[in-house]
Design a protein around this motif. Structure first.
Motif, short mmCIF file in Angstrom:
data_model
loop_
_atom_site.label_atom_id
_atom_site.label_comp_id
_atom_site.label_asym_id
_atom_site.label_seq_id
_atom_site.Cartn_x
_atom_site.Cartn_y
_atom_site.Cartn_z
N PHE A 250 1.10 37.18 -32.19
CA PHE A 250 0.16 38.28 -31.99
C PHE A 250 -0.94 37.88 -31.01
O PHE A 250 -1.57 36.82 -31.15
CB PHE A 250 -0.46 38.67 -33.32
CG PHE A 250 -1.18 40.00 -33.31
CD1 PHE A 250 -0.87 40.99 -32.39
CD2 PHE A 250 -2.18 40.28 -34.25
CE1 PHE A 250 -1.52 42.21 -32.39
CE2 PHE A 250 -2.82 41.50 -34.27
CZ PHE A 250 -2.49 42.46 -33.34
N HIS B 20 -0.91 42.52 -27.18
CA HIS B 20 -0.32 43.63 -27.93
C HIS B 20 -1.35 44.74 -28.13
O HIS B 20 -1.02 45.92 -28.09
CB HIS B 20 0.17 43.16 -29.29
CG HIS B 20 1.27 42.15 -29.24
ND1 HIS B 20 1.01 40.79 -29.24
CD2 HIS B 20 2.61 42.28 -29.19
CE1 HIS B 20 2.16 40.14 -29.20
NE2 HIS B 20 3.15 41.02 -29.17
N LEU B 21 -2.60 44.33 -28.40
CA LEU B 21 -3.68 45.28 -28.63
C LEU B 21 -4.91 44.86 -27.84
O LEU B 21 -5.06 43.69 -27.47
CB LEU B 21 -4.04 45.36 -30.12
CG LEU B 21 -3.00 45.94 -31.09
CD1 LEU B 21 -3.56 45.95 -32.51
CD2 LEU B 21 -2.58 47.35 -30.68
N ASP C 104 -3.25 51.69 -27.98
CA ASP C 104 -3.12 50.26 -28.29
C ASP C 104 -4.47 49.56 -28.23
O ASP C 104 -4.56 48.37 -27.95
CB ASP C 104 -2.11 49.59 -27.34
CG ASP C 104 -2.43 49.83 -25.87
OD1 ASP C 104 -3.43 50.53 -25.58
OD2 ASP C 104 -1.68 49.32 -25.01
N TRP D 172 -1.60 44.18 -36.69
CA TRP D 172 -0.27 43.79 -36.23
C TRP D 172 0.76 44.89 -36.54
O TRP D 172 1.63 45.19 -35.74
CB TRP D 172 0.10 42.48 -36.91
CG TRP D 172 1.54 42.05 -36.90
CD1 TRP D 172 2.43 42.14 -37.92
CD2 TRP D 172 2.25 41.42 -35.82
NE1 TRP D 172 3.65 41.62 -37.56
CE2 TRP D 172 3.58 41.16 -36.27
CE3 TRP D 172 1.91 41.06 -34.52
CZ2 TRP D 172 4.54 40.57 -35.48
CZ3 TRP D 172 2.87 40.44 -33.72
CH2 TRP D 172 4.17 40.21 -34.20
N ARG E 53 0.74 47.66 -33.88
CA ARG E 53 0.87 47.25 -32.48
C ARG E 53 1.92 48.05 -31.73
O ARG E 53 1.96 48.01 -30.49
CB ARG E 53 1.20 45.76 -32.38
CG ARG E 53 2.65 45.43 -32.75
CD ARG E 53 2.85 43.95 -32.97
NE ARG E 53 4.24 43.62 -33.26
CZ ARG E 53 4.82 43.77 -34.44
NH1 ARG E 53 4.12 44.28 -35.46
NH2 ARG E 53 6.07 43.44 -34.63
#
Length: 356
Positions: A50, A89-90, A125, A342, A345
């Motif tokens: 992550f 991812h974010l 996101d 998570w 995501r």
């Protein structure tokens, strides 16, 4: 069935070896967690892969809430943060708690103009931290932030400013630093009610006449508060008032009873924990006709066939996920909130040629 059981054994074995505070049985694990066979291996995958990109705020700032500050500092110093936005991812949008909505709109506008990442998903996101929460505004930037981005709020979230299944709440900070209940726990009180003296339901007022219910606005010191939690069968909290002691009540074996008139959609770690297995929920108006007798009947039904002991055991295990540490530890509130991020995501990403 054999494959499922073997997978569960492996996942649970790892979890048991990771938690030093409390170990629980396979049956308890299945009762406490929504998806234990998914949670534990997925958590490990999160630790390894992550990545979160933090935008740099225009100037240094601090949060007004201790729990917001603790989450922010823990995230900044965590291995989840990446300096490469292409690897993320974010995306985290930091802004101070007291920033006006007009200023927040300018923050999003500047991100939209300076970076390509917001426009790829219109903020889906992205996430931000705000105990005050955002309402529904007319400005395009605020609409996208509220509608699409993940809001991390404090518990309980302000009315009308929390979107279930998208937003997340932070477990409240602890009021004590004690790590365990006194030895030889004996319940001297049927119930302990810690109330703020401001918002009180008819049910709370009825409980004043009960000799086996102890009511206090604020115990005199930490030792007294621990004693109240450790020596009460039930700890009653009014939803929307002072619910900060729920994690501690669980730790010390006091079964939380949340007084509320409606279903609660913003409980901490709702993606992970089966709250109905570790807490009871009582309507503040349902029992007004019968008052004290009514609430006692509810508590009696909750503990029918000695189910309370099982709930307390699960509650002690769950408390590890709800009590903050200055330095994050495995499966603690910081890591479990990050785990909830998570889970969020997966967003729609457009092809590079279509970015605007």
């Amino acid at each position: 069935m054999a494959i499922f059981y073997f997978s569960f054994i492996l996942c649970f074995s790892f979890f048991s070896s990771s938690l030093s505070i409390h170990s629980i049985s396979i049956t308890d694990s299945a009762s406490l967690y929504l998806s234990p066979t998914i949670l534990f291996p997925d958590y490990q995958k999160m630790l390894k892969s992550f990545r979160i990109y933090m935008y740099t705020p225009p100037k240094p700032f601090s949060f007004t809430s201790p729990v917001e500050s603790l989450f922010f500092s823990s995230l900044k110093n965590s291995p989840f943060v990446t300096q490469d936005p292409e690897d993320a991812h974010l995306f985290f949008v930091p802004f101070p708690s007291d920033l006006s909505t007009r200023s927040i709109a300018r923050v999003i506008r500047d991100l939209r103009m300076e970076f390509p990442y917001w426009n790829r998903t219109l903020g889906a996101d992205h996430f931000y931290v705000s105990c005050a929460g955002l309402g529904y505004e007319s400005d395009r930037n605020l609409v996208e932030l509220k509608k699409n981005s993940v809001q991390i709020s404090c518990f309980p979230a302000p009315d009308g400013k929390f979107v279930p299944h998208k937003d997340i709440t932070l477990p409240p900070p602890a009021n004590t630093h004690a790590t365990q209940a006194p030895a030889n726990r004996t319940a001297r009180y049927r119930g302990f009610v810690k109330y703020n003296g401001v918002k009180e339901s008819a049910l709370i007022n009825d409980l004043r006449s009960a000799s086996d219910f102890l009511m206090e606005t604020e115990p005199s010191d930490e030792k007294t508060l621990v004693d109240r939690f450790a020596n009460s069968e039930f700890c009653l909290f009014e939803y929307g008032a002072d619910t900060s002691g729920i994690g501690e009540a669980l730790r010390f074996g006091c079964l939380p009873v949340v007084i509320t008139d409606r279903p609660i959609k913003d409980l901490p770690l709702m993606d992970v924990l089966r709250w109905q297995e570790i807490a009871a929920f009582v309507g503040s108006t349902v029992n007004t006709n019968s008052g004290l007798k009514g609430v006692k009947r509810v508590l009696d039904r909750t503990c029918k066939d000695d189910t309370c002991e099982g709930m307390r055991r699960l509650g002690v295990a769950a408390s590890h996920h709800l009590l903050w540490n200055e330095k994050p530890e495995p499966y603690d509130p910081f890591h479990m909130v990050v785990y909830e991020l998570w889970l969020r995501r997966h967003t729609i990403r457009y092809a590079r040629s279509e970015w605007i």
